[in-house]
Write an enzyme that holds these catalytic residues in place. Structure first.
Site, PDB file in Angstrom:
ATOM      1  N   SER A 304       5.420 -11.052   2.395  1.00 20.96           N
ATOM      2  CA  SER A 304       4.858 -11.951   3.407  1.00 20.96           C
ATOM      3  C   SER A 304       5.714 -13.210   3.527  1.00 20.96           C
ATOM      4  O   SER A 304       6.399 -13.599   2.568  1.00 20.96           O
ATOM      5  CB  SER A 304       3.442 -12.349   2.980  1.00 20.96           C
ATOM      6  OG  SER A 304       2.976 -13.415   3.770  1.00 20.96           O
ATOM      7  N   TYR A 317      -2.718 -15.051  -3.142  1.00 19.75           N
ATOM      8  CA  TYR A 317      -2.013 -14.191  -2.182  1.00 19.75           C
ATOM      9  C   TYR A 317      -0.515 -14.485  -2.245  1.00 19.75           C
ATOM     10  O   TYR A 317       0.317 -13.570  -2.334  1.00 19.75           O
ATOM     11  CB  TYR A 317      -2.570 -14.465  -0.771  1.00 19.75           C
ATOM     12  CG  TYR A 317      -1.965 -13.603   0.320  1.00 19.75           C
ATOM     13  CD1 TYR A 317      -2.525 -12.366   0.651  1.00 19.75           C
ATOM     14  CD2 TYR A 317      -0.853 -14.031   1.045  1.00 19.75           C
ATOM     15  CE1 TYR A 317      -1.973 -11.579   1.660  1.00 19.75           C
ATOM     16  CE2 TYR A 317      -0.296 -13.248   2.048  1.00 19.75           C
ATOM     17  CZ  TYR A 317      -0.862 -12.022   2.358  1.00 19.75           C
ATOM     18  OH  TYR A 317      -0.317 -11.248   3.367  1.00 19.75           O
ATOM     19  N   LYS A 321       2.448 -11.788  -3.311  1.00 23.32           N
ATOM     20  CA  LYS A 321       3.510 -11.386  -2.370  1.00 23.32           C
ATOM     21  C   LYS A 321       4.892 -11.813  -2.888  1.00 23.32           C
ATOM     22  O   LYS A 321       5.896 -11.160  -2.611  1.00 23.32           O
ATOM     23  CB  LYS A 321       3.242 -11.989  -0.985  1.00 23.32           C
ATOM     24  CG  LYS A 321       1.990 -11.429  -0.313  1.00 23.32           C
ATOM     25  CD  LYS A 321       2.149  -9.953  -0.013  1.00 23.32           C
ATOM     26  CE  LYS A 321       0.976  -9.381   0.752  1.00 23.32           C
ATOM     27  NZ  LYS A 321       1.116  -7.946   1.031  1.00 23.32           N
TER      28      LYS A 321
HETATM   29  N1  LIG Z   1      -1.041  -9.994   9.608  1.00 26.09           N
HETATM   30  C1  LIG Z   1      -0.150 -10.815   9.153  1.00 26.09           C
HETATM   31  O1  LIG Z   1       0.171 -11.837   9.779  1.00 26.09           O
HETATM   32  C2  LIG Z   1       0.545 -10.533   7.854  1.00 26.09           C
HETATM   33  C3  LIG Z   1       1.507 -11.454   7.405  1.00 26.09           C
HETATM   34  C4  LIG Z   1       2.161 -11.209   6.214  1.00 26.09           C
HETATM   35  C5  LIG Z   1       1.860 -10.066   5.497  1.00 26.09           C
HETATM   36  N2  LIG Z   1       0.908  -9.194   5.933  1.00 26.09           N
HETATM   37  C6  LIG Z   1       0.648  -8.010   5.109  1.00 26.09           C
HETATM   38  O2  LIG Z   1       0.693  -6.866   5.933  1.00 26.09           O
HETATM   39  C7  LIG Z   1      -0.079  -5.822   5.319  1.00 26.09           C
HETATM   40  C8  LIG Z   1      -0.991  -5.211   6.364  1.00 26.09           C
HETATM   41  O3  LIG Z   1      -1.977  -6.158   6.723  1.00 26.09           O
HETATM   42  P1  LIG Z   1      -2.592  -6.275   8.202  1.00 26.09           P
HETATM   43  O4  LIG Z   1      -2.188  -7.584   8.716  1.00 26.09           O
HETATM   44  O5  LIG Z   1      -2.297  -5.053   8.968  1.00 26.09           O
HETATM   45  O6  LIG Z   1      -4.141  -6.392   7.837  1.00 26.09           O
HETATM   46  P2  LIG Z   1      -5.387  -5.438   8.131  1.00 26.09           P
HETATM   47  O7  LIG Z   1      -6.522  -6.096   7.453  1.00 26.09           O
HETATM   48  O8  LIG Z   1      -5.487  -5.140   9.571  1.00 26.09           O
HETATM   49  O9  LIG Z   1      -4.989  -4.082   7.397  1.00 26.09           O
HETATM   50  C9  LIG Z   1      -4.976  -3.962   6.006  1.00 26.09           C
HETATM   51  C10 LIG Z   1      -5.200  -2.492   5.654  1.00 26.09           C
HETATM   52  O10 LIG Z   1      -5.117  -2.358   4.250  1.00 26.09           O
HETATM   53  C11 LIG Z   1      -6.235  -1.590   3.815  1.00 26.09           C
HETATM   54  N3  LIG Z   1      -6.593  -1.901   2.435  1.00 26.09           N
HETATM   55  C12 LIG Z   1      -7.101  -3.057   1.939  1.00 26.09           C
HETATM   56  N4  LIG Z   1      -7.338  -2.917   0.631  1.00 26.09           N
HETATM   57  C13 LIG Z   1      -6.968  -1.657   0.284  1.00 26.09           C
HETATM   58  C14 LIG Z   1      -6.965  -0.916  -0.916  1.00 26.09           C
HETATM   59  N5  LIG Z   1      -7.408  -1.449  -2.065  1.00 26.09           N
HETATM   60  N6  LIG Z   1      -6.502   0.349  -0.899  1.00 26.09           N
HETATM   61  C15 LIG Z   1      -6.055   0.909   0.253  1.00 26.09           C
HETATM   62  N7  LIG Z   1      -6.052   0.262   1.423  1.00 26.09           N
HETATM   63  C16 LIG Z   1      -6.500  -1.004   1.432  1.00 26.09           C
HETATM   64  C17 LIG Z   1      -7.336  -1.976   4.779  1.00 26.09           C
HETATM   65  O11 LIG Z   1      -8.412  -1.049   4.754  1.00 26.09           O
HETATM   66  C18 LIG Z   1      -6.582  -2.004   6.086  1.00 26.09           C
HETATM   67  O12 LIG Z   1      -6.501  -0.736   6.678  1.00 26.09           O
HETATM   68  C19 LIG Z   1      -0.797  -6.480   4.151  1.00 26.09           C
HETATM   69  O13 LIG Z   1      -0.108  -6.202   2.969  1.00 26.09           O
HETATM   70  C20 LIG Z   1      -0.707  -7.953   4.460  1.00 26.09           C
HETATM   71  O14 LIG Z   1      -0.787  -8.749   3.304  1.00 26.09           O
HETATM   72  C21 LIG Z   1       0.260  -9.412   7.085  1.00 26.09           C
END
Ligand SMILES: NC(=O)c1ccc[n+]([C@@H]2O[C@H](COP(=O)([O-])OP(=O)(O)OC[C@H]3O[C@@H](n4cnc5c(N)ncnc54)[C@H](O)[C@@H]3O)[C@@H](O)[C@H]2O)c1
Length: 435
Positions: A304, A317, A321
């Site tokens: 992230s 978090y 990361k």
């Molecule tokens: N959205 C952003 O701006 C952003 C920024 C930096 C990093 N991220 C990272 O991107 C990745 C995806 O996140 P997103 O933004 O799509 O969020 P989201 O909440 O839409 O999706 C997260 C997914 O992970 C699944 N999940 C959560 N805990 C779990 C577990 N214990 N086992 C299996 N699956 C699990 C959820 O059910 C969901 O489908 C994450 O690692 C998040 O930290 C997102």
């Protein structure tokens, strides 16, 4: 215009049909001064007379109907021309497809494009790419494939637009954790579009099963914090297709907000268990299968922007990361000897449920659109352009494919430059004022 209309009425009484140029001039006048009802009236009369308008009139009418949100009239015009065996100009199709897609009527847009192609006529590249994008986003992979084949049959190959380079992952087998929604779900669709067999691994069974079915993939309930669950996901890939080429360790969770002086240790442990141990489990079991398979592989993990600069997420978090960025380097070091690449992606400001719920915890009831606006305004150096799930999915396709075969141990930051520069002194780049 009134005088012209009277003349037209007189002609109608005397049963003299207007010709193409007369219709064009009349429509033009009515559009300028009388509005949609008058245009519709003349259009209906023209249809009753079975008259086929000139190409330039068709384009003008289509522009008017679509521009005024009368899509049914646009479709009516399209179907009328098809019935008459007249093949409208590309531009008319572009107008109709664009409007239908942006009103969520992708199915109808697809049918229009198909009719055009069936008549042996190409559609413009921009129309194809627009339709392709909407079909891809609504998971209509069969239709997309169909469109692609029809275009190829006509002897054309359109250069693929982003994420649609069909074939980049042909025959490869991939696991995507957290693949049921958000970034993971878009990536699952992009992977499948590129020819990969995708195992969607998540804890959201209903969403995950529906998605897997729509892309010809496979679903497994998998809590990444449990090593045995990841092991089962890898086993599923191996029994299903006999190999594993890619794992996208994308599942993640947020929380444990607030001051470090009050931080709730159970919440911290949960975040580390999912975000960090989940990734360790993924690397461990995917690498075992890849080493055994002797065909190399690509391991992609999600870090992230929060790991690059402070102040973007909770302590727990951020810490989880940050550790991923170190882990991919040591893992790349060891696994490089087996032809296995290990990289990570650092997204920023993508309005998924995770980001929206983060905003809600502090700003109250805020919807996805508002979060997107904030993200576009203040989360990138590219003014007005915020992150999208497609940006991350396209990067994952690249890192998963052989296009990136000399890239390992790398953190691919996808943040519109946000963590690269501060805009607080941006006035420096204007010409100094003379004093
Ligand atoms: N959205 C952003 O701006 C952003 C920024 C930096 C990093 N991220 C990272 O991107 C990745 C995806 O996140 P997103 O933004 O799509 O969020 P989201 O909440 O839409 O999706 C997260 C997914 O992970 C699944 N999940 C959560 N805990 C779990 C577990 N214990 N086992 C299996 N699956 C699990 C959820 O059910 C969901 O489908 C994450 O690692 C998040 O930290 C997102």
């Amino acid at each position: 215009v009134d005088y012209a209309i009277n003349l037209e009425n007189e002609m109608e009484e005397k049963q003299i049909a207007p010709d193409g140029i007369t219709y064009h001039t009349l429509f033009h006048g009515l559009m300028k001064s009388n509005g949609i009802e008058a245009v519709r009236g003349l259009y209906e009369k023209m249809v009753l007379l079975n008259f086929v308008p000139e190409t330039r009139t068709v384009v003008m009418l289509m522009k008017f109907f679509c521009g005024n949100h009368h899509l049914d009239l646009g479709l009516n015009l399209w179907n009328y021309l098809m019935e008459k065996g007249s093949c409208p100009h590309d531009h008319a199709l572009a107008l109709l497809v664009t409007s239908l897609c942006s009103h969520g009527r992708v199915q109808e847009a697809f049918e229009c494009a198909k009719q055009m192609l069936n008549r042996g006529r190409h559609m413009g590249k921009p129309v194809f790419h627009m339709l392709e994008r909407f079909l891809r986003e609504s998971g209509e992979l069969d239709k997309l494939q169909n469109l692609d084949e029809m275009i190829k049959k006509l002897g054309s190959v359109y250069p693929p637009s982003r994420g649609h380079a069909l074939g980049l992952l042909k025959g490869k087998v991939a696991i995507i954790t957290g693949g049921a929604k958000g970034i993971g779900a878009t990536t699952a669709k992009f992977f499948a579009l590129n020819g990969a067999y995708v195992v969607v691994a998540d804890v959201l069974d209903e969403l995950g099963i529906a998605l897997a079915n729509s892309i010809g993939g496979s679903y497994i309930h998998c809590d990444v914090s449990k090593e045995a669950d990841i092991e089962s996901a890898v086993k599923l890939a191996l029994t299903w297709k006999g190999r594993l080429d890619i794992i996208f360790n994308n599942a993640g969770t947020s929380g444990a907000d607030g001051s470090i002086t009050n931080v709730n240790m159970d919440e911290v442990k949960n975040i580390v268990a999912v975000n960090l141990y989940g990734v360790v489990h993924g690397i461990k079991h995917a690498a075992r299968a890849m080493i055994e398979g002797k065909i190399g592989g690509s391991i992609i993990c999600t870090s992230s922007s929060a790991a690059i600069m402070g102040g973007l997420a909770s302590h727990a978090y951020t810490m989880s990361k940050g550790a991923i960025q170190s882990l991919i380097k040591s893992a790349a070091c060891e696994l490089g000897g087996h032809g296995i690449r290990v990289n990570c992606i650092s997204p920023h400001g993508v309005p998924t449920d995770m980001l929206i719920s983060g905003y809600r915890r502090f700003l109250g009831d805020i919807d996805a659109e508002e979060v997107s606006k904030i993200s576009a305004k203040s989360c990138s150096l590219l003014t007005g352009r915020g992150g999208k799930t497609q940006d991350i999915a396209a990067a994952a396709v690249f890192l998963a494919s052989d296009e990136s075969e000399f890239i390992t141990g790398h953190n691919l930051v996808i943040d519109g430059g946000y963590t690269e520069a501060s805009t607080t002194m941006v006035h420096m780049y204007q010409d100094p004022k003379s004093v």
